[in-house]
Design an enzyme around this catalytic site. Structure first.
Site, PDB file in Angstrom:
ATOM      1  N   THR A 127       1.870  -4.087  -1.650  1.00 41.66           N
ATOM      2  CA  THR A 127       1.811  -2.944  -2.564  1.00 41.66           C
ATOM      3  C   THR A 127       2.534  -1.730  -1.995  1.00 41.66           C
ATOM      4  OG1 THR A 127      -0.329  -2.203  -1.697  1.00 41.66           O
ATOM      5  CG2 THR A 127      -0.370  -3.743  -3.540  1.00 41.66           C
ATOM      6  N   ASP A 128       2.870  -0.805  -2.890  1.00 38.44           N
ATOM      7  CA  ASP A 128       3.559   0.425  -2.504  1.00 38.44           C
ATOM      8  C   ASP A 128       2.565   1.584  -2.478  1.00 38.44           C
ATOM      9  OD1 ASP A 128       3.149   1.103  -5.199  1.00 38.44           O
ATOM     10  OD2 ASP A 128       5.221   0.684  -5.769  1.00 38.44           O
ATOM     11  N   ALA A 129       3.060   2.786  -2.318  1.00 39.10           N
ATOM     12  CA  ALA A 129       2.206   3.970  -2.219  1.00 39.10           C
ATOM     13  C   ALA A 129       1.419   4.244  -3.497  1.00 39.10           C
ATOM     14  CB  ALA A 129       3.050   5.196  -1.850  1.00 39.10           C
ATOM     15  N   HIS A 131       0.798  -0.377  -6.511  1.00 35.48           N
ATOM     16  CA  HIS A 131       1.371  -1.471  -7.299  1.00 35.48           C
ATOM     17  C   HIS A 131       2.132  -2.424  -6.384  1.00 35.48           C
ATOM     18  CE1 HIS A 131       1.633   1.708 -10.705  1.00 35.48           C
ATOM     19  NE2 HIS A 131       0.437   1.149 -10.671  1.00 35.48           N
TER      20      HIS A 131
END
Length: 131
Positions: free
Chosen positions: A16-18, A21
């Site tokens: 996931t990203d910041a 997601h």
């Protein structure tokens, strides 16, 4: 090779990203995992292909994102072989969370030898021509 295969994949935190997601680049990794799992389901290992001097390389990849996926989601990964003849394999993919389409994509895979020269697919990877 079976013309379709599916399995469940749990989204891992590091994917996931910041924003929480799944980072867009991971969808191509999911597609690759689908190809490897489909090959295993057929009773073959990618390492055996390489040992025989056969390499499968991505020559085209597309992905269309519909909905975000998040850590903890379980995605259903579907792969279907549209064509596998000569030196080329075309796959299409769907990633779903329950009935919700998360992403869809396609790849074209080329069969090459260790020098990078195009070569014919092993017979067990080919699909018969559609009529």
């Amino acid at each position: 090779m079976p013309d379709a295969y599916e399995f469940d994949l749990a989204v891992r935190y590091y994917e996931t990203d910041a924003q929480g997601h799944v980072h867009h680049s991971n969808f191509l990794r999911y597609f690759e995992l689908a190809r490897v799992e489909m090959l295993k389901a057929r009773g073959h290992e990618y390492a055996d292909l390489e040992a025989d001097g056969v390499l499968l390389v991505v020559s085209r990849a597309t992905c269309r994102y519909h909905r975000p996926a998040r850590y903890g989601d379980t995605l259903r990964v579907l792969i279907r072989t549209e064509r596998a003849r000569g030196a080329r394999i075309d796959h299409v993919y769907e990633l779903r969370r329950n009935d919700e389409l998360i992403a869809e994509g396609a790849t074209t895979i080329a069969c090459v030898d260790r020098t990078g020269k195009i070569c014919r697919l092993p017979a067990y990877l080919e699909l018969p021509e559609a009529e």
